[in-house]
Design a protein around this motif. Structure first.
Motif, PDB file in Angstrom:
ATOM      1  N   SER A  61       0.779  -1.240   0.000  1.00 55.46           N
ATOM      2  CA  SER A  61       0.000   0.000   0.000  1.00 55.46           C
ATOM      3  C   SER A  61       0.811   1.290   0.000  1.00 55.46           C
ATOM      4  CB  SER A  61      -0.952   0.009   1.203  1.00 55.46           C
ATOM      5  OG  SER A  61      -0.216  -0.101   2.419  1.00 55.46           O
ATOM      6  N   VAL A  62       1.930   1.350   0.719  1.00 53.41           N
ATOM      7  CA  VAL A  62       2.690   2.605   0.801  1.00 53.41           C
ATOM      8  C   VAL A  62       3.262   2.936  -0.569  1.00 53.41           C
ATOM      9  CG1 VAL A  62       4.679   3.756   1.828  1.00 53.41           C
ATOM     10  CG2 VAL A  62       3.197   2.325   3.238  1.00 53.41           C
ATOM     11  N   GLN A  63       3.025   4.147  -1.030  1.00 50.11           N
ATOM     12  CA  GLN A  63       3.378   4.524  -2.395  1.00 50.11           C
ATOM     13  C   GLN A  63       4.691   5.273  -2.518  1.00 50.11           C
ATOM     14  OE1 GLN A  63       1.464   3.575  -5.220  1.00 50.11           O
ATOM     15  NE2 GLN A  63       0.672   2.286  -3.571  1.00 50.11           N
ATOM     16  N   GLN A  64       5.154   5.897  -1.423  1.00 48.22           N
ATOM     17  CA  GLN A  64       6.336   6.751  -1.535  1.00 48.22           C
ATOM     18  C   GLN A  64       7.332   6.481  -0.417  1.00 48.22           C
ATOM     19  OE1 GLN A  64       4.728  10.786  -1.703  1.00 48.22           O
ATOM     20  NE2 GLN A  64       4.892  10.737  -3.927  1.00 48.22           N
ATOM     21  N   VAL A  65       8.586   6.777  -0.705  1.00 47.61           N
ATOM     22  CA  VAL A  65       9.644   6.718   0.304  1.00 47.61           C
ATOM     23  C   VAL A  65      10.145   8.132   0.553  1.00 47.61           C
ATOM     24  CG1 VAL A  65      10.295   4.422  -0.496  1.00 47.61           C
ATOM     25  CG2 VAL A  65      11.557   6.413  -1.342  1.00 47.61           C
ATOM     26  N   HIS A  66      10.905   8.304   1.645  1.00 44.03           N
ATOM     27  CA  HIS A  66      11.423   9.610   2.025  1.00 44.03           C
ATOM     28  C   HIS A  66      12.945   9.666   2.003  1.00 44.03           C
ATOM     29  CE1 HIS A  66       7.384   9.059   3.756  1.00 44.03           C
ATOM     30  NE2 HIS A  66       7.223  10.257   3.237  1.00 44.03           N
ATOM     31  N   ALA A  67      13.569   8.499   1.863  1.00 37.18           N
ATOM     32  CA  ALA A  67      15.026   8.411   1.714  1.00 37.18           C
ATOM     33  C   ALA A  67      15.356   6.995   1.276  1.00 37.18           C
ATOM     34  CB  ALA A  67      15.731   8.745   3.020  1.00 37.18           C
ATOM     35  N   LEU A  68      16.533   6.851   0.687  1.00 33.53           N
ATOM     36  CA  LEU A  68      17.109   5.540   0.403  1.00 33.53           C
ATOM     37  C   LEU A  68      18.519   5.538   0.977  1.00 33.53           C
ATOM     38  CD1 LEU A  68      16.010   5.096  -3.327  1.00 33.53           C
ATOM     39  CD2 LEU A  68      15.080   3.847  -1.361  1.00 33.53           C
ATOM     40  N   LEU A  69      18.924   4.387   1.528  1.00 32.64           N
ATOM     41  CA  LEU A  69      20.229   4.299   2.166  1.00 32.64           C
ATOM     42  C   LEU A  69      21.044   3.174   1.545  1.00 32.64           C
ATOM     43  CD1 LEU A  69      22.050   5.216   4.659  1.00 32.64           C
ATOM     44  CD2 LEU A  69      21.176   3.144   5.751  1.00 32.64           C
ATOM     45  N   LEU A  70      22.300   3.481   1.216  1.00 34.78           N
ATOM     46  CA  LEU A  70      23.300   2.499   0.822  1.00 34.78           C
ATOM     47  C   LEU A  70      24.371   2.491   1.906  1.00 34.78           C
ATOM     48  CD1 LEU A  70      23.771   3.549  -2.928  1.00 34.78           C
ATOM     49  CD2 LEU A  70      22.083   1.953  -1.979  1.00 34.78           C
ATOM     50  N   SER A  71      24.784   1.305   2.368  1.00 35.18           N
ATOM     51  CA  SER A  71      25.689   1.274   3.508  1.00 35.18           C
ATOM     52  C   SER A  71      26.677   0.127   3.414  1.00 35.18           C
ATOM     53  CB  SER A  71      24.895   1.133   4.817  1.00 35.18           C
ATOM     54  OG  SER A  71      25.756   1.144   5.941  1.00 35.18           O
ATOM     55  N   GLY A  72      27.867   0.344   3.990  1.00 31.92           N
ATOM     56  CA  GLY A  72      28.799  -0.726   4.258  1.00 31.92           C
ATOM     57  C   GLY A  72      28.414  -1.415   5.552  1.00 31.92           C
ATOM     58  N   GLY A  73      29.287  -2.337   5.999  1.00 28.02           N
ATOM     59  CA  GLY A  73      29.052  -2.970   7.290  1.00 28.02           C
ATOM     60  C   GLY A  73      28.255  -4.240   7.268  1.00 28.02           C
TER      61      GLY A  73
END
Length: 328
Positions: A61-73
């Protein structure tokens, strides 16, 4: 067709911030779209580390995001998304649920724990710091953020690897911009599609030259053992075209063609390759997927090349020496 600043921030309204840990080669990179943007994802590698990817399924149902994260670790790095959520929450951004707003922050991680102390990895404070550093300027490339500890060409053992990194590319066609940002940590070689030449990848036993993994394996060379989960290329393609979740998901799928052109082998058992797609709709123009898919693959391949060309060799005391493309 025109190339602009060759940055994912060429898509208006997007901001990028890196956090790079000074204690060992690792970090994270955040892409902010605080007002919300439609997103999709496609996971091709067999060893992924992800967060909130099920939410991006078009049937949900959720249509939008507010950030995307790429990470090491590795999987520990998913904790950095909590810091991104806190930063967005403090500023009132998120999906409205009753009296609250819940920031939506999908994330993907790569494995860089073999470089230095593995107890040092991006955490919530790192994600928050990446948000604080975010701007609409072209982000730094190479050994920063999620690309700080990235390496490539590990299939014959990490002692024969070369340095990876993070890179961007963009293009504008018919009033629509498509851009990519990719953190390249592949088990395979990075190949220039225009020439077929290995730019960075597995080295000969004496470490002096790039050997070409596919050709070496055809001659009978065998992969090293115990490489499970020690790779992964993760990235984002973004556009200012108007897309729904179904179309964004398809664009994410098509962007993987760019990985296949520029990385060989790719999508292996030890790679957790993930590509997100993001559509802001800022251009007001409807997305033509036959066009957007071609552009997404192209900028993805170019971002991979820029990542390794911008990388610098690793020569820190106490860590294995890992040369970059510029060193050979």
């Amino acid at each position: 067709m025109s190339f602009t600043q060759d940055s994912i921030t060429d898509v208006a309204g997007l901001r990028v911030g890196h956090f790079t840990d000074a204690r060992r080669p690792t970090g994270c990179t955040v892409l902010l779209c605080e007002q919300g943007a439609v997103a999709g994802v496609d996971v091709r590698g067999a060893a992924p580390g992800t967060r909130e990817t099920d939410l991006l399924n078009p049937v949900n149902s959720v249509q939008q995001v507010h950030a995307l994260l790429l990470s090491g670790g590795s999987a520990f790095g998913l904790d950095a998304a909590s810091g991104v959520m806190r930063w967005l929450d403090e500023r009132g951004h998120g999906f409205k649920v009753g009296p609250a707003r819940v920031p939506i922050v999908p994330a993907a991680v790569l494995f860089d724990l073999w470089l230095g102390d593995p107890s040092i990895r991006p955490d919530a404070a790192a994600g928050y710091a990446a948000c604080e550093a975010a701007s609409g300027e072209p982000p730094a490339e190479g050994c920063v953020g999620a690309g700080a500890g990235a390496t490539v060409g590990k299939i014959f053992g990490i002692e024969r690897a070369m340095k990876g990194g993070i890179g961007c590319a963009s293009v504008k066609v018919g009033g629509v911009t498509v851009a990519a940002m990719v953190a390249v940590n592949a088990i395979g070689d990075v190949i220039d599609p225009a020439t077929g030449q290995v730019v960075a990848g597995a080295r000969s036993e004496d470490g002096r030259s790039r050997i070409g993994i596919a050709q070496a394996m055809l001659r009978g060379a065998l992969p090293a053992r115990h490489l499970t989960g020690m790779a992964t290329t993760i990235g984002i393609v973004a556009t200012d075209a108007v897309l729904d979740k179904v179309a964004a998901t398809k664009m994410a799928q098509m962007s993987h063609d760019g990985l296949a052109r520029s990385i060989n082998p790719v999508h292996t058992l030890t790679d957790g390759d993930v590509m997100f797609a993001l559509a802001t709709g800022a251009s007001g123009l409807p997305g033509n997927l036959n066009l957007l898919g071609v552009l997404a693959a192209e900028v993805t391949a170019q971002a991979v090349l820029r990542a390794v060309r911008a990388a610098v060799g690793l020569n820190q005391a106490g860590l294995p020496a890992v040369p970059a493309a510029c060193d050979l």
